[in-house]
Every structure is written in C-alpha cells, then in structure tokens.
Design a protein around this motif. Structure first.
Motif, short mmCIF file in Angstrom:
data_model
loop_
_atom_site.label_atom_id
_atom_site.label_comp_id
_atom_site.label_asym_id
_atom_site.label_seq_id
_atom_site.Cartn_x
_atom_site.Cartn_y
_atom_site.Cartn_z
N ASP A 41 47.72 33.78 43.13
CA ASP A 41 48.68 32.83 43.69
C ASP A 41 48.76 32.94 45.21
O ASP A 41 49.70 32.44 45.82
CB ASP A 41 50.08 33.08 43.10
CG ASP A 41 50.15 32.70 41.63
OD1 ASP A 41 49.41 31.80 41.22
OD2 ASP A 41 50.95 33.32 40.90
N MET A 42 47.77 33.61 45.81
CA MET A 42 47.79 33.79 47.26
C MET A 42 47.47 32.47 47.97
O MET A 42 46.86 31.57 47.39
CB MET A 42 46.79 34.86 47.67
CG MET A 42 45.38 34.62 47.18
SD MET A 42 44.13 35.41 48.22
CE MET A 42 43.91 34.14 49.46
N GLU A 74 53.02 45.83 39.05
CA GLU A 74 52.34 44.54 39.16
C GLU A 74 50.84 44.63 38.91
O GLU A 74 50.19 43.62 38.66
CB GLU A 74 52.60 43.93 40.55
CG GLU A 74 51.82 44.57 41.70
CD GLU A 74 52.33 45.95 42.11
OE1 GLU A 74 51.70 46.54 43.01
OE2 GLU A 74 53.33 46.44 41.55
N ARG A 75 50.29 45.83 38.93
CA ARG A 75 48.84 45.98 38.79
C ARG A 75 48.43 46.73 37.52
O ARG A 75 47.33 46.52 37.01
CB ARG A 75 48.26 46.75 39.99
CG ARG A 75 48.47 46.07 41.31
CD ARG A 75 47.93 46.91 42.45
NE ARG A 75 46.48 47.04 42.36
CZ ARG A 75 45.62 46.17 42.86
NH1 ARG A 75 46.05 45.08 43.48
NH2 ARG A 75 44.32 46.36 42.75
N ARG A 91 44.49 41.45 48.49
CA ARG A 91 44.80 40.26 47.69
C ARG A 91 43.60 39.32 47.55
O ARG A 91 43.64 38.37 46.78
CB ARG A 91 45.98 39.52 48.29
CG ARG A 91 47.29 40.30 48.22
CD ARG A 91 48.42 39.53 48.85
NE ARG A 91 48.71 38.30 48.11
CZ ARG A 91 49.51 37.35 48.56
NH1 ARG A 91 50.07 37.47 49.76
NH2 ARG A 91 49.75 36.27 47.83
N ARG A 132 46.94 38.06 37.72
CA ARG A 132 47.71 38.81 38.70
C ARG A 132 48.28 37.88 39.77
O ARG A 132 47.54 37.23 40.51
CB ARG A 132 46.83 39.85 39.39
CG ARG A 132 46.54 41.07 38.57
CD ARG A 132 45.70 42.01 39.39
NE ARG A 132 45.61 43.32 38.77
CZ ARG A 132 45.00 44.35 39.34
NH1 ARG A 132 44.42 44.21 40.51
NH2 ARG A 132 44.95 45.51 38.72
N THR A 133 49.57 37.87 39.88
CA THR A 133 50.24 36.97 40.82
C THR A 133 49.79 37.21 42.25
O THR A 133 49.51 36.26 43.00
CB THR A 133 51.76 37.13 40.71
OG1 THR A 133 52.17 36.79 39.38
CG2 THR A 133 52.48 36.24 41.71
N GLU A 134 49.71 38.46 42.67
CA GLU A 134 49.42 38.75 44.07
C GLU A 134 48.00 38.38 44.47
O GLU A 134 47.69 38.26 45.65
CB GLU A 134 49.68 40.23 44.39
CG GLU A 134 48.63 41.21 43.89
CD GLU A 134 48.88 41.67 42.47
OE1 GLU A 134 48.26 42.67 42.08
OE2 GLU A 134 49.67 41.04 41.76
N GLU A 135 47.13 38.15 43.48
CA GLU A 135 45.76 37.78 43.79
C GLU A 135 45.46 36.31 43.53
O GLU A 135 44.75 35.66 44.30
CB GLU A 135 44.79 38.64 42.96
CG GLU A 135 44.81 40.11 43.34
CD GLU A 135 43.89 40.95 42.47
OE1 GLU A 135 43.21 40.39 41.60
OE2 GLU A 135 43.87 42.18 42.66
N ALA A 150 45.37 48.81 47.82
CA ALA A 150 46.69 48.62 47.20
C ALA A 150 47.48 49.93 47.18
O ALA A 150 48.63 49.95 46.74
CB ALA A 150 46.53 48.09 45.79
N LEU A 165 45.95 39.57 54.30
CA LEU A 165 45.80 39.47 52.85
C LEU A 165 45.28 40.75 52.22
O LEU A 165 45.48 41.00 51.04
CB LEU A 165 44.87 38.31 52.49
CG LEU A 165 45.39 36.92 52.88
CD1 LEU A 165 44.34 35.86 52.59
CD2 LEU A 165 46.69 36.60 52.13
#
Length: 498
Positions: free
Chosen positions: A357-358, A138-139, A293, A352-355, A59, A290
């Motif tokens: 909601d992938m 975000e993290r 993610r 966490r959205t990026e993880e 990241a 990805l």
C-alpha cells in the motif's frame, strides 16, 4: 607526519580503537570497546545525512533463540496486544538447523555456534545501553479469527522504529559513551608495519591522504554490493544490473585493502542476499524514505510469473523468512530480469500493508486475467493457461493456514508446496518485481572473535572484522534477521578485544 611516496599526509590523530563503518555491527563494536574504557573513533564514509549503512534500510528484524513471550518481555516494548499474543519458542537447535538448511550446509559451524549462543544476550546487552526492541506484529504475525495473534517463522523481535530507529539509538548511545563519530571519511587503506595493522588511510577531498593511527582497527564497512564491477566479477554476468537496496557506500574498498594487507578471503564470494524488489517505482535504489518498503514479500500467498507468463519457482517452498533472500537471484535470471507477483481480490487484503500500500507502487489491476496480461505486456494465452493450470491443480480439501506449512499444494509445474489458493475473484493484481541486492556473502576470514586471519590461518595483529565484511556464515541464502544478529554478536566480540 608520515609521507609515503608522493602522498601527502596530515598530522596523525591517535585512538585506541578505530572502527571503519557506520552500521549496526560498527556501532556495536564501538560500544563494546568504549564500555571497556577504550578511546574509540568511528569513521563513516557516508555524509551525516546519509548515515546508518545498510542497517538503516532494514526493518530492524533480528533473529534470536528464545523460550516464548515471557522470555522476551524483559527487554521488549510493552504492547496492549501481548495479552492476546502467542509467540512460539524458537530454540538454539532450531536456529542452527535453519542456518544449515538454507545455506545448504556451507555455513561455518564455529561461527554459527557463537551466533546462536550469543544473539539473545547481545540484544539484552544493547537494550541495557538504550536500544529499544519490540515484537514485529506487522511482519511476523497473523491475526486469527478470534482476534488473537500468532507469530511464525522463528523471527519475532525487531528494533523499535525499524532500521531508522535502530541507527538513531546507536548514534545516541555512542555519544553517551564518548565515542567520536566522524562522517564523510573516505577510508581506503590500512597502515601496516611488518605484519601488524597500525591504523588507516583516509582520502581527503583535495587528494591528500590523512593517516590515523590506533592500537586496533575494526573493519565493519559492509560488502561489495554497491560496486557493479565487483558484483559482475564475483557473482556473474547480469549482476551489474541488480538494484542496490541499501547504502550506495558499500563498494568493497576496505575488503580489497585488507586482502592487500594479507587477509584471507572468507565465505562464499559467489552468492549474496537479494530479494524481490519493486521494479518500476522511481528512485528504487538506496531510497531512504521508503527503505525496506520497496520489498515485495507476500509472494507465498500468490503466484509469480515471468514475461513469458510462466511460473518458474515454488512460491510456497517454505516460510518467506527462508526463501526471500535467494529468490531475487531467480528473478534476475528471468527475461528482462522482471517478474510479476499475481494475486486476486480474495488475497489482496492479506498482503503486507507497509509494502503493498506504499505510494507509487508498481501495480496493474484488471477485471480479467486476459486484461491483466495485456497491461503487463504478457501473452494473454500464456498467462491464462498458467493460472488455469495452477487453479485446477490445488487440493482445496486442505484448509489454508499461513501460520504453518499447511501442505495445501498446487500440483502443477513447478509445484507450489504450501498456501495455494485459486486465483478466481476479480479484480486481479500484478506487482512488477526485479532483483534488489542487499549484501554480499563473501568477505574476510576470521576466527570466532573477529580477528582477521591470513592465508596461513594466523591472525593479523591489530585487525578485526564484523558485520557484512565477515565471511563464512551465509551461502546462497540466509534466515531472515540473522544478518543484524551476526552484526551484534561479532561486533560485540571484536569490540571486547580490540
């Protein structure tokens, strides 16, 4: 032209400094050498389309000490949210303490002192060359009810564009500094005359060997995490089954070559950085689309159960930054090397959205715990008992606060020390996770300037090491973001001498 036994060799190509590897540490070393006017040749094993080493898959989070937001603003991107953001200072003493704590005191104190002292300056220096940094909202931050943001856990700064942005910046800077970068270079050995390293050997596709000579060789080719046989031999049975999170090219060949040239082993060869990793998504190894993610790092908010429906670790032992790199190993030790992170509808929006909601994520959803258990092939009775024991043991008189270690315990077995929240609101979610290996902690022994040492503690002339090949900083666990920081610090130091 030089011939060794039945090996054929093409014409040698001279350089002042050869860097073997293509990640953050390798390019940092190359920049430092190039800024001194050295003729630098960087040799990357991967083809150009797979460039970037393990660093590409990160990241971009980089741990540095600092005095708060005002101290960081000189080199991070502007962001409209800064005015509503609190970034607590993170002192050098805290950084050192965190390293000692998570490695259980097995970190090399001299390497640690240099890392802590030079990490922030290293990022500022790279920024002057053209690398870009930002706050990792975000993290590493939570948005408070009043709309402001609070950063937590000591890890606040990352590369703009994550690992992909980090490595794109590095390649551009190398070009600007005149460093020659060659891809698809299968470096497998070192040229040694007496006790001095004089260059490298490259395996050609037709089986011939090319020798390239230089005054210095900097090894930055990563650990042995992509070598199943070496993982099994050094980390133990079962590790051959771990998923490789990052580059498939870190196979330990240059570590072996250095050891054969007289280098001493450094660090803890029996442990590694490993995380909770999506268990069932297709292409869940070395996935360049990805990348990071595929991690599942909101686990401190929920519970983790194995295939027997039982909890087996303290999800809230500490901030994620200080536990995630060791919990992959614990997952590997569970039946089938599989576990499930369980949350309810109340907690789901905080993941966490990026993880979480992938696309194609491994998740099951149900309106009852019994139905959820059936979907993940876990005994409904066992899972219901685990969740009920957890729910009824929580001290709900304490307010949940994910920005601090809030002491909101679940007094069950094993205990959950912080952030315990009853799982009572449907729908319920179970995310399948396994062990994803990031990098191995064992490598070569060096001094604080990256000069590789032999068994007698003497430096091997012409040979330097940095990045994940440098052993001694980490053992069992590591504070998030300290790997990229170490690559910057010791890459810069090696390049300053080579």
């Amino acid at each position: 032209m030089t011939t060794h036994n039945d090996e054929q060799s093409t014409q040698s190509i001279d350089a002042d400094v050869i860097v073997v590897g293509g990640g953050n540490a390798a390019f940092t070393a190359a920049h430092a050498a190039a800024k001194r006017g050295r003729k630098v040749l960087l040799l990357e094993k991967a083809p150009k389309e797979l460039f970037g080493g393990n660093s590409f898959y990160t990241a971009g989070a980089t741990r540095i000490p600092h005095n708060g937001l005002a101290d960081l603003q000189s080199f991070i991107d502007d962001d409209d949210r800064h005015a509503a953001t609190e970034v607590p200072p993170y002192s050098a003493a805290e950084y050192t303490s965190d390293l000692v704590k998570v490695t259980e005191g097995r970190n090399d104190p001299e390497l640690t002192a240099v890392l802590v002292d030079e990490a922030a300056d290293g990022l500022r220096w790279l920024n002057t060359l053209g690398l870009k940094y930002r706050l990792m909202y975000e993290r590493q931050a939570y948005k408070r009810p009043d709309g402001t943001f609070l950063f937590w856990g000591g890890l606040h700064v990352g590369n703009t564009g994550g690992g992909e942005g980090l490595m794109a910046d590095h390649v551009r800077v190398a070009q600007e500094l005149g460093t020659e970068v060659r891809y698809g270079q299968d470096v497998f050995g070192l040229i040694q005359e007496g006790n001095t390293i004089k260059g490298v050997k490259i395996r050609q596709t037709d089986g011939t060997v090319q020798e390239i000579r230089a005054e210095s060789v900097i090894l930055a080719a990563g650990g042995f995490e992509a070598n199943a046989k070496m993982r099994q031999e050094n980390l133990g049975e079962g590790w051959e089954n771990a998923k490789v999170r990052g580059t498939p090219f870190n196979t330990g060949e240059m570590i072996t070559a250095a050891l054969e040239s007289g280098a001493a082993k450094g660090g803890d060869w029996g442990t590694c950085h490993s995380v909770q990793w999506d268990a069932f998504t297709a292409n869940n190894e070395s996935n360049r689309e990805l990348t990071n993610r595929l991690t599942r790092q909101s686990y401190p908010l929920g519970v983790i159960v194995n295939r027997d429906g039982k909890r087996f670790l303290d999800e809230g032992e500490d901030f994620r930054n200080y536990t995630y790199a060791k919990y992959g190993k614990v997952i590997l030790q569970q039946p089938g090397s599989i576990a499930y992170q369980v949350f309810d509808a109340t907690l789901r929006p905080a993941l966490r959205t990026e993880e979480y909601d992938m696309p194609g994520i491994s998740v099951e959803q149900a309106d009852t715990i019994e139905e959820l258990a059936a979907k993940i092939n876990v005994s409904p009775e066992a899972l219901e008992k685990t969740i009920n024991d957890y729910n009824t043991s929580i001290d709900t008189s304490i307010t949940l606060d994910p920005t601090v270690k809030d002491g909101r315990r679940a007094d069950t077995v094993p205990v959950k020390s912080n952030w315990a929240t009853p799982l009572i609101t449907a729908p319920f979610y179970a995310y399948g996770v396994t062990c994803g290996i990031t990098f191995t902690f064992g490598g070569l022994k060096s001094d604080t300037h990256g000069r590789v040492l032999n068994e007698g503690g003497e430096s091997i002339p012409g040979l330097f090491v940095c990045g994940e090949m440098l052993g001694g900083l980490f053992s069992t666990n590591y504070p998030g973001g300290s790997g990229l920081a170490a690559g910057v610090v010791f890459g810069r130091r090696a390049g300053a001498l080579a």
